[in-house]
Design an enzyme around this catalytic site. Structure first.
Site, short mmCIF file in Angstrom:
data_model
loop_
_atom_site.label_atom_id
_atom_site.label_comp_id
_atom_site.label_asym_id
_atom_site.label_seq_id
_atom_site.Cartn_x
_atom_site.Cartn_y
_atom_site.Cartn_z
N GLY A 125 42.93 -55.20 17.07
CA GLY A 125 44.18 -55.14 17.85
C GLY A 125 44.46 -56.51 18.45
CB ALA A 126 43.15 -59.85 17.40
CB ALA A 127 48.50 -59.45 16.81
N GLY A 128 47.80 -57.76 19.83
CA GLY A 128 48.46 -56.97 20.87
C GLY A 128 48.38 -57.66 22.22
N GLY A 136 38.31 -49.64 24.06
CA GLY A 136 39.25 -49.61 25.19
C GLY A 136 40.52 -48.86 24.87
CB THR A 181 44.05 -44.96 26.39
OG1 THR A 181 45.38 -45.44 26.18
CG2 THR A 181 43.33 -45.91 27.31
CG ASN A 184 41.36 -48.85 34.45
OD1 ASN A 184 40.77 -49.90 34.72
ND2 ASN A 184 42.58 -48.59 34.85
CG HIS A 209 50.76 -47.65 32.89
ND1 HIS A 209 50.29 -46.48 33.44
CD2 HIS A 209 49.69 -48.48 32.80
CE1 HIS A 209 48.99 -46.60 33.67
NE2 HIS A 209 48.59 -47.80 33.29
CE LYS A 226 49.28 -45.85 29.47
NZ LYS A 226 48.35 -46.32 28.43
CB THR A 280 43.59 -44.87 34.05
OG1 THR A 280 43.31 -45.92 33.14
CG2 THR A 280 42.94 -45.14 35.38
#
Ligand code: NAD
Length: 265
Positions: A9-12, A96, A98, A122, A153, A157, A164
């Site tokens: 998910g490195a480009a997020g 991480g 969710t 979280n 948020h 989202k 959380t």
């Protein structure tokens, strides 16, 4: 030798901050930065995408052959592939993302027989203090205090309520013997919407660029107690994820959470 790190998910929004902070803190060698097969930036050096100097690692749709640890902040539809890859290749996993399904949570549990996994909805230190406290407060105040959980948020989202907020509700249910998720009431509307005793009201606000706000409200006739947490920047979660990634290398296989990482248990 520095542990080899994959960021999925490195480009997020989160992925970019994790890449930038991992390079800044120098504790890891970033060996893989992955995203989905149609991402328009595939093949580009991930450094400038994350707002830093080139790092010689390209955004890719394929995981590298090996690594010590993966940090996954992607989307639920990506989670099965991450879990399978990590379990097959002996790569520790910091999950991480969710909104995972019950089936995916069961898959994580299964994989934790082979590899060490930290899963947390979280990763901030402050929020983990809340996870450790909100149930105890509910129990001490007793059943005459109505409990409502409000979260806010950013407009992008996808899942609601936040993972959380659900974890906060679960902590209250565990400590007070309420059914989870049976005692949760999501939103409230209509002419016959009186609060039912023992329920936990869940409310999700979405707007602008709010990073993350959570309040647990305990209210009775005569007083209200509110425990709140505000995240000012996504770096709070990114730093927590990197702390988990440092902690997890060398741990025995098992399913851990941030309270294990932070020594709060
Ligand atoms: P985002 O939408 O900005 O980023 C998600 C990234 O995942 C995108 O780059 C997307 O292209 C990528 N992606 C989609 N499908 C993929 C696939 N099949 N394989 C690999 N990558 C894929 O979202 P974000 O704000 O960065 O949040 C990511 C996740 O992290 C969400 O689930 C969010 O709720 C969660 N999150 C968790 C915490 C925590 O502390 N645990 C904190 C913040 C956000």
């Amino acid at each position: 030798m520095k542990p080899a790190l994959i960021v999925n998910g490195a480009a997020g929004r989160m992925g970019k901050r994790i890449v930038a902070l991992a390079c800044e803190n120098g504790q890891f060698e970033v060996v893989g930065t992955t995203d989905y097969t149609e991402h328009p930036d595939l093949g580009k050096d991930v450094g400038p995408l994350a707002g830093i100097e080139p790092i010689g690692v390209k955004l890719s749709a394929d995981f590298p052959e090996s690594a010590a640890v993966m940090i996954d902040f992607s989307l639920p539809q990506a989670a099965d592939a991450s879990i399978d890859y990590c379990a097959k290749n002996g790569v520790a996993l910091v999950m991480g993302t969710t909104g995972l399904s019950d089936g995916q949570l069961a898959k994580l549990k299964d994989a934790s027989g082979k590899i060490a996994i930290v899963q947390a909805t979280n990763m901030s230190l402050g929020m983990n203090l809340l996870f450790a406290t909100v149930g105890t407060v509910a129990k001490a105040l007793g059943e005459n205090y109505d409990i409502e959980i409000v979260e806010a948020h950013h407009r992008f989202k996808k899942d609601a309520p936040s993972g959380t907020a659900l974890s906060l509700a679960e902590a209250v249910c565990e400590e007070t013997g309420r059914d989870y998720p049976g005692s949760l009431t999501h939103g409230r509307e209509g002419k016959e919407a009186t609060r039912q005793p023992g329920t936990i009201g869940m409310h999700a606000i979405r707007g602008g660029d709010i990073v993350g706000e959570h309040s647990v409200i305990y209210s009775t006739l005569g007083e209200t107690v509110t425990i709140s947490h505000s995240a000012h920047t996504r770096d709070t979660f990114a730093r927590g994820a990197l702390r988990a990634a440092e902690w997890i290398t060398g741990q025995e296989p098992g399913l851990y959470d941030m309270q294990d990482v932070l020594g709060l248990k």
